[in-house]
Every structure is written in C-alpha cells, then in structure tokens.
Write an enzyme that holds these catalytic residues in place. Structure first.
Site: not given
Length: 264
Positions: A75-76, A79, A150
C-alpha cells in the site's frame, strides 16, 4: 547538535509549524538521542521527533500479522511509486510501515510553498493518494479497509475541484463556495437537485479516472513497486536517497506515462 544537521532542511520539513511545535520537536529529538546514549543529536533523532509530533508515538505493542504487514508495505509502496512518477506531486522524502497513532504506515512529503495549484496538479495528487489502494488491487486482487483515510481525502478534494474551483466543463466555471460564511443555515445546497446529481456523477468520473491512472502507472512500473515493497518489509523505513536509488530520478515536466486529463 551534530555538525551535519541541515537547519534549512528541518525548516522545510516542518511547514506551518508553530513555535511550540518546533520546541516540542527539539525537545523530543534531545530525549531520543539521550535514550540511545548518544553524544550528539543527529538527523535521525530529528526525523523520529518530527514523525512523533506529526503522526503520534510509535506503536511497538501493536500486533500486525505478516500478511497484514505485506499489505501495508505494498500500500505504502503504491503511494510512493505513483507520487514519484507524477512531477506535480510534492517531493517524497520518506516511506514507513512503522505503526504510529492510528496509522499502520505513511508516505512523507516535502510540501512546496505554492499559493496556486493547477488542475493537473490536483489530478496528480488524486492519483498519488489512490496509489495505495491501486497497489493492493494490482498485487492481491482485492482491496482492504486501509484506504479509508485516502478515500476520504480524495472525495473531499474531488468535490472541491468541481464545486469550488470550477474544474469541470459540464458543471461549468461556477463556484458554490461561500467565503463570507454567512449563508442562511436553512439552505443546505445553493444549487438544484439536477445540478447536485451532475456534480455527484462528475466526482465519480474524476475519481475513477485518477484511480485508473494510478493503476496504469503501477502496472507499467511493477518492478519498482515490488522492489520498494520488498525493501520496506526488510527495513520498515526508506528515506529519500534510498528512494532515488530504487526508483531513479523523478520525471521533469508533465507526466509522460499517462495523461491525467478528462473529457468531462
């Protein structure tokens, strides 16, 4: 203080902070250095202190399963990769999967002091914010609840683009923003139901386009996504120099991989 402390960089990493916040950071940095019995306060002590003031204490007691940690890492990384490839997104300085406060991970940016933002900058920021959810879908075939924050940010930003800034051709160059704050509280919306339906439709189209753009960028740069997620799983925190090593130089000008425009 260690001689290698860059005061200008610390100032840039704390935009808009009050004197009290900066004092807290300096105090925390000293305490962190003292706990590790250091002779000098170093850059990493300030970095940890800034993280603590902004995102909260590190949750060392929070139990995260290996599978959850893998989801957070991708997930990170999502980004990070999307924001790195979109030049109008603020520069990325650090990615972490260390739990802090309510967050299981975070991507840290260095905000540029700009008074104006273009429509393309808004669109690129939408894609960067959706990069985490897009990475989850690409890698795992489904998404988790970790993208709640988000989605909230993206939804508010998309409505602001259309309702406040007039960035939509179908709704038109109009703004329903009330700068006076004196609108009659009995009037909930200063536009018709038909206009409201159009706004809702255009917001969904805008967010959908931004999400598709993020997925396209990640698909075309899957190798970088995998490398970054793998490194995060090994060491939990990756700083700017290492990001540059893994992802290469950031592109200049407009994003060349995909056009973040709309036909609306």
């Amino acid at each position: 203080l260690d001689n290698h402390i860059d005061i200008k960089l610390l100032a840039a990493e704390t935009p808009g902070f009050s004197g009290a916040y900066i004092a807290n950071i300096c105090n925390d940095a000293a305490l962190i250095a003292a706990r590790r019995k250091a002779t000098f306060i170093e850059k990493r002590d300030f970095a940890d202190a800034i993280d603590r003031v902004i995102a909260g204490l590190e949750k060392k007691s929070k139990i995260i399963s290996p599978e959850e940690k893998r989801v957070v890492a991708y997930h990170e990384a999502g980004h990070a990769v999307v924001s790195w490839l979109l030049p109008e997104v603020d520069p990325l300085v650090k990615v972490s999967i260390v739990p802090r406060g309510k967050s299981l991970g975070a991507a840290w940016y260095l905000p540029e002091e700009k008074q104006l933002r273009s429509e393309s900058a808004f669109r690129q920021n939408l894609s960067a914010t959706l990069g985490g959810r897009a990475a989850e879908e690409l890698v795992f075939g489904e998404v988790s609840s970790g993208a709640l924050d988000d989605l909230e940010k993206v939804t508010k930003e998309a409505y602001a683009m259309i309702v406040y800034y007039g960035f939509n051709k179908k709704v038109g160059p109009v703004s329903f923003y009330d700068s006076t704050g004196q609108r009659d509280i009995t009037i909930q919306k200063p536009y018709s139901d038909a206009t409201g339906e159009l706004i809702d439709k255009e917001v969904r189209l805008l967010v959908g386009e931004a999400y598709s753009a993020a997925k396209t960028l990640l698909t075309e740069n899957r190798e970088e996504l995998e490398k970054l997620a793998g490194r995060l799983l090994k060491q939990e925190v990756i700083e700017k120099d290492e990001l540059k090593e893994l992802l290469g130089e950031r592109p200049d000008g407009k994003a060349k991989l995909i056009e973040l425009t709309t036909t609306s």
